[in-house]
Design a protein around this motif. Structure first.
Motif, short mmCIF file in Angstrom:
data_model
loop_
_atom_site.label_atom_id
_atom_site.label_comp_id
_atom_site.label_asym_id
_atom_site.label_seq_id
_atom_site.Cartn_x
_atom_site.Cartn_y
_atom_site.Cartn_z
N LYS A 194 0.80 -1.27 -0.04
CA LYS A 194 -0.08 0.02 0.16
C LYS A 194 0.72 1.37 -0.12
O LYS A 194 2.07 1.13 -0.26
CB LYS A 194 -0.96 -0.09 1.40
CG LYS A 194 -1.91 -1.25 1.25
CD LYS A 194 -3.05 -0.94 2.26
CE LYS A 194 -2.24 -1.48 3.95
NZ LYS A 194 -3.42 -1.36 4.91
N VAL A 207 -2.86 2.79 2.06
CA VAL A 207 -4.32 2.76 1.47
C VAL A 207 -3.69 1.93 0.13
O VAL A 207 -2.71 2.12 -0.43
CB VAL A 207 -5.02 4.19 1.08
CG1 VAL A 207 -5.89 3.86 -0.01
CG2 VAL A 207 -5.48 4.60 2.20
N ASN A 212 -8.35 3.11 -4.79
CA ASN A 212 -8.87 4.53 -4.15
C ASN A 212 -9.36 5.45 -5.25
O ASN A 212 -9.43 6.70 -5.03
CB ASN A 212 -7.48 4.98 -3.59
CG ASN A 212 -7.37 6.14 -2.84
OD1 ASN A 212 -6.86 7.45 -3.07
ND2 ASN A 212 -8.47 6.32 -2.01
N CYS A 218 -14.90 1.68 -3.42
CA CYS A 218 -15.13 0.72 -2.26
C CYS A 218 -16.17 -0.18 -2.21
O CYS A 218 -16.74 -0.54 -1.13
CB CYS A 218 -15.04 1.45 -0.84
SG CYS A 218 -14.52 0.97 0.41
N PRO A 226 -8.93 -0.52 7.28
CA PRO A 226 -7.62 0.00 7.24
C PRO A 226 -6.25 -1.10 7.49
O PRO A 226 -5.36 -0.65 6.81
CB PRO A 226 -7.52 1.38 8.37
CG PRO A 226 -8.82 1.55 8.68
CD PRO A 226 -9.73 0.32 8.58
N TYR A 231 -7.35 -2.16 1.26
CA TYR A 231 -8.12 -0.98 1.83
C TYR A 231 -8.35 -0.04 0.83
O TYR A 231 -7.39 0.43 0.10
CB TYR A 231 -7.45 -0.33 3.03
CG TYR A 231 -8.11 0.80 3.80
CD1 TYR A 231 -9.35 0.67 4.04
CD2 TYR A 231 -7.13 1.91 4.17
CE1 TYR A 231 -9.99 1.96 4.62
CE2 TYR A 231 -7.76 3.01 4.74
CZ TYR A 231 -8.94 3.12 5.00
OH TYR A 231 -9.52 4.27 5.42
N CYS A 232 -9.75 0.60 0.78
CA CYS A 232 -10.01 1.59 -0.30
C CYS A 232 -9.47 3.10 0.27
O CYS A 232 -9.73 4.01 -0.82
CB CYS A 232 -11.35 1.58 -0.68
SG CYS A 232 -12.86 1.66 0.88
N GLY A 233 -9.35 3.34 1.39
CA GLY A 233 -9.00 4.61 1.87
C GLY A 233 -10.32 5.08 2.23
O GLY A 233 -11.46 4.71 2.29
N GLU A 239 -5.64 9.50 -1.38
CA GLU A 239 -3.94 9.53 -1.63
C GLU A 239 -3.41 10.57 -2.32
O GLU A 239 -4.15 10.59 -3.60
CB GLU A 239 -3.71 8.15 -1.87
CG GLU A 239 -4.10 6.89 -1.08
CD GLU A 239 -4.01 7.22 0.45
OE1 GLU A 239 -2.66 7.07 0.92
OE2 GLU A 239 -5.01 7.72 1.03
#
Length: 376
Positions: A194, A207, A212, A218, A226, A231-233, A239
Motif C-alpha cells: 500500500k 491505502v 482508491n 469501495c 484500514p 483498503y480503499c481509503g 491518497e
C-alpha cells in the motif's frame, strides 16, 4: 494462524476451487501443511525460505555496488533514490526528447516525477500514459518503466516503429507511482503493497492505491478496513499520489488515448471493466489490440499471457486506475500483470528482468500502433 495473501489480493475473491498463493510465518508452516493434508487440500511449496530469497537479493545488491559497473544497469532492481536520480540524468543527457516534471508530492512529501518522451516539433499530439509501481512490492513494474525509456532513447534511430511512436505521440512515463510504499519495500518490508498514509483511528498505515480511484469506489474487491491490503481509503482520491495522477490525466484527457498500468504477477493483459462484468462499448477494438499484443509478447520467449476483461479474467475489483481512465474518456485502458505465475511471485529474480521487459516492449508497441489507426 495468519497468512499473507499474494494471489488473489483479497479473501473476498476466494471461493471453492480457487488457486491461492499465500506466504506463512515459518513457525506455523508445519501446522498449516498438516491441516492441508488432513483436509485433502492440494498444495505445492513454491518458495521454501522466503527470508533467504529476500536476503539473497540484498546480498547480491551490496556486492554489485562494490563492483560499481559504469553506466546505469537496467537488468537489476533500483531503489527510489537511484530511479529518481536516473530520471534527472535522462532529462539532462537526452533533452532533445526527454523532459522530466513533477505532478505533485506524496504523503511523505516526495516528488511525483513523470518523464515526457517525444519529439517536440508538433504542437498538438495524441498521448499515451504509462505508470508502474502502484503496488510497492511489484518491483518488476518500475524496472519495466525504466526499460521502456531506455529503449525509446537507444532505438529511436534504428527502430522505425519506435521512431514513428516518438514522432507522432507524446508518451508520459511514471516509473514509480507509489513512491513512499516503494521506498518502504526497500528499507523495511519487502512485501509492502500500500501507500504509507496514516489514518487517525487505526494504527495500520496505507491505502491500496489501486482501490482508491473515484469509480465504483469501495465496493466488491475492496476493503473498508484500514489494516487490509485492499483498503480503499477513507474517501476516493484520499491518497495524494492518486489525486495527482487523476488530476493530470483529467486535465489532458482529450489528448491521452491510451492508459497502460504495469503490475505483477499473473501473466495477464487486462482491460475494463474491473468492477462489473458488463462489456465496454469499444470491446472489439480493445479486444483485438489485446489479442495482437499477447501474440507479439509470446513471439519473444514463448511466454503465454491470458487476456480479457479484468473482472472475468482476474477478479472483480472496484476503484481501479484502469476503470477510472476508461470512464474518463481514455479509449484504450490496460493493466498488465507481468511475470510470473507464482513460482517467484513478487520476488522475480533480476536475471528475468531482461526477458520480461523485452517481451513486454513488443506488447506495448503493438497497443500503441493501434492508436495510429482510426479504431476507437
Amino acid at each position: 494462524l495468519q497468512v499473507g495473501l499474494w494471489q488473489p489480493s483479497s479473501i473476498s475473491h476466494v471461493t471453492e476451487g480457487t488457486v491461492m498463493d499465500v506466504h506463512i510465518p515459518w513457525n506455523s508452516s508445519q501446522m498449516l501443511l498438516a491441516y492441508f493434508q488432513q483436509e485433502s487440500i492440494q498444495y505445492k511449496v513454491l518458495v521454501a525460505d522466503l527470508q533467504k530469497e529476500i536476503e539473497k537479493l540484498h546480498g547480491y545488491r551490496s556486492s554489485r555496488k562494490r563492483r560499481s559497473v559504469p553506466g546505469y544497469n537496467y537488468e537489476v532492481y533500483h531503489s527510489l533514490e537511484e530511479i529518481q536520480k536516473w530520471m534527472l540524468q535522462m532529462n539532462s543527457t537526452h533533452s532533445d526528447f526527454v523532459y522530466v516534471f513533477s505532478i505533485g508530492k506524496s504523503y511523505e512529501k516526495r516528488p511525483l516525477f513523470v518523464l515526457q518522451l517525444g519529439k517536440k516539433y508538433r504542437q498538438y499530439k495524441r498521448a499515451v500514459w504509462i505508470d508502474c509501481g502502484i503496488h510497492a512490492r511489484e518491483w518488476i513494474g518500475p524496472a519495466f518503466c525504466q526499460w521502456f525509456v531506455k529503449e525509446a532513447v537507444e532505438t529511436y534511430k534504428s527502430d522505425p516503429i519506435m521512431r514513428r511512436l516518438l514522432n507522432q505521440l507524446i508518451i508520459y512515463v511514471m516509473p514509480v507511482l507509489n513512491v513512499d510504499g516503494y521506498h518502504y519495500s526497500w528499507t523495511t518490508d519487502r512485501l509492502w503493497r500500500k501507500t504509507r498514509s496514516k489514518g487517525s483511528q487505526f494504527y495500520c498505515r496505507g491505502v491500496d492505491a489501486n482501490r482508491n480511484w473515484k469509480v465504483n469506489w469501495c465496493n466488491e474487491g475492496a476493503s473498508s478496513h484500514p489494516c487490509d491490503d485492499t483498503y480503499c481509503g477513507p474517501f476516493p482520491e484520499s491518497e495524494p499520489e492518486v489525486k495527482a495522477v487523476a488530476n493530470f490525466l483529467h486535465k489532458h484527457r482529450r489528448r491521452i488515448k491510451a492508459y497502460l498500468s504495469f503490475h505483477a504477477y499473473a501473466q495477464m493483459l487486462l482491460y475494463p471493466y474491473s468492477y462489473t462484468y458488463a462489456m465496454i462499448p469499444n470491446f472489439n477494438c480493445v479486444e483485438s489490440a489485446a489479442y495482437n499484443a499477447v501474440i507479439a509478447l509470446q513471439s519473444a520467449y514463448g511466454v503465454r499471457y491470458t487476456h480479457g476483461p479484468a473482472s472475468s479474467t482476474l477478479y472483480v475489483s472496484s476503484g481501479s486506475s484502469m476503470d477510472w481512465a476508461y470512464k474518463n474518456g481514455i479509449p484504450y485502458a490496460f493493466a498488465f500483470e507481468l511475470r510470473d505465475t507464482g513460482h517467484y511471485g513478487f520476488l522475480l529474480p533480476e536475471s528475468l528482468i531482461k526477458p520480461t521487459c523485452a517481451e513486454t516492449m513488443l506488447a506495448v508497441k503493438t497497443i500503441t500502433m493501434h492508436l495510429m489507426k482510426k479504431c476507437h
